[in-house]
Design a protein around this motif. Structure first.
Motif, short mmCIF file in Angstrom:
data_model
loop_
_atom_site.label_atom_id
_atom_site.label_comp_id
_atom_site.label_asym_id
_atom_site.label_seq_id
_atom_site.Cartn_x
_atom_site.Cartn_y
_atom_site.Cartn_z
N TYR A 1 -8.16 -14.86 1.32
CA TYR A 1 -8.14 -13.41 1.12
C TYR A 1 -6.75 -12.95 0.65
O TYR A 1 -6.63 -12.13 -0.26
CB TYR A 1 -8.53 -12.67 2.40
N ALA B 1 -11.78 -1.80 8.23
CA ALA B 1 -11.44 -3.02 7.47
C ALA B 1 -10.10 -3.58 7.96
O ALA B 1 -9.93 -4.80 8.04
CB ALA B 1 -11.39 -2.73 5.98
N GLY B 2 -9.15 -2.70 8.29
CA GLY B 2 -7.87 -3.16 8.83
C GLY B 2 -8.05 -3.86 10.16
O GLY B 2 -7.43 -4.88 10.44
N LEU C 1 -6.95 -0.61 2.60
CA LEU C 1 -8.01 -0.85 3.57
C LEU C 1 -8.14 0.37 4.47
O LEU C 1 -7.15 1.02 4.80
CB LEU C 1 -7.69 -2.07 4.43
N MET D 1 -5.10 2.22 7.39
CA MET D 1 -5.00 0.76 7.39
C MET D 1 -4.04 0.29 8.48
O MET D 1 -4.34 -0.65 9.22
CB MET D 1 -4.53 0.25 6.02
N PHE E 1 -9.71 -7.24 9.51
CA PHE E 1 -8.82 -8.19 8.85
C PHE E 1 -8.08 -9.07 9.85
O PHE E 1 -7.77 -10.23 9.56
CB PHE E 1 -7.82 -7.47 7.94
N SER F 1 0.83 -1.20 0.00
CA SER F 1 0.00 0.00 0.00
C SER F 1 0.86 1.26 0.00
O SER F 1 0.56 2.22 -0.71
CB SER F 1 -0.93 0.01 1.21
#
Length: 194
Positions: free
Chosen positions: A78, A106-107, A102, A38, A110, A26
């Motif tokens: 994933y 979402a991070g 992300l 993220m 995860f 990223s």
């Protein structure tokens, strides 16, 4: 105990794994600043997972190996999907394939399917906590050490990816590095498969 905990947390958080591969990728694709949410989500999710494991969730996974296997399979699936998108994007054939970084939530989420996060937290809660009345104070110390180590590691990997972005102006070299990040992301799955 503090020195042993710090050494474990440092090794566990700085070594390559899903979080670090995704942070570097990223940083390379989106830059340091866009990677920070993220990274913060990864760290927050890891710390929440550590507390949940210390509160007994780790014991549930030990008693229910099918659940543990299911989490591993979901995490690996994933990561392989993400690696394939990075590979396609680095080929230049599918610019839309580059996944957006992300976000914070979402991070955080995860970490529930991140096999390395589970292995780290179960190992840490089992090995670096004290029995009896010292249990929760030692969990608090563990969380503090992992917070510092995870923050340092996350910033390092994000900055590493961002530095590569600035250095790689040649599209061919950038493509090679993008593919290397895709391979690293996929290879991180091997670390968690028994």
């Amino acid at each position: 105990m503090l020195v042993a905990t710090a050494a474990f947390a440092c090794v566990a958080t700085v070594t390559p794994g899903p979080n670090n591969a995704m942070l570097a990728a990223s940083g390379m694709v989106h830059g340091f600043r866009r990677t920070l949410p993220m990274m913060a989500g990864f760290l927050c999710g890891l710390l929440v997972l550590l507390v949940l494991v210390a509160a007994g969730l780790g014991a549930v996974l030990v008693r229910l190996p099918a659940l543990h296997l299911g989490l591993k399979v979901a995490g690996v699936a994933y990561l392989l999907w993400l690696a394939s998108r990075l590979w396609r994007a680095s080929a230049g054939s599918d610019a839309a394939a580059v996944p957006a970084p992300l976000g914070f939530l979402a991070g955080c989420a995860f970490q529930a399917i991140n096999p390395k996060a589970w292995m780290m937290t179960v190992s840490a809660a089992g090995a670096y906590t004290l029995p009896g009345a010292g249990y929760w104070p030692s969990v608090a110390l563990l969380v503090a050490v992992f917070a510092l180590s995870g923050l340092s590691s996350g910033l390092l990997w994000s900055a590493f990816g961002s530095a590569l972005r600035r250095q790689l102006t040649d599209p061919r070299r950038r493509r090679l590095l993008g593919r290397a990040m895709a391979v690293l992301t996929a290879a991180s799955c091997l670390l968690v498969l028994d």
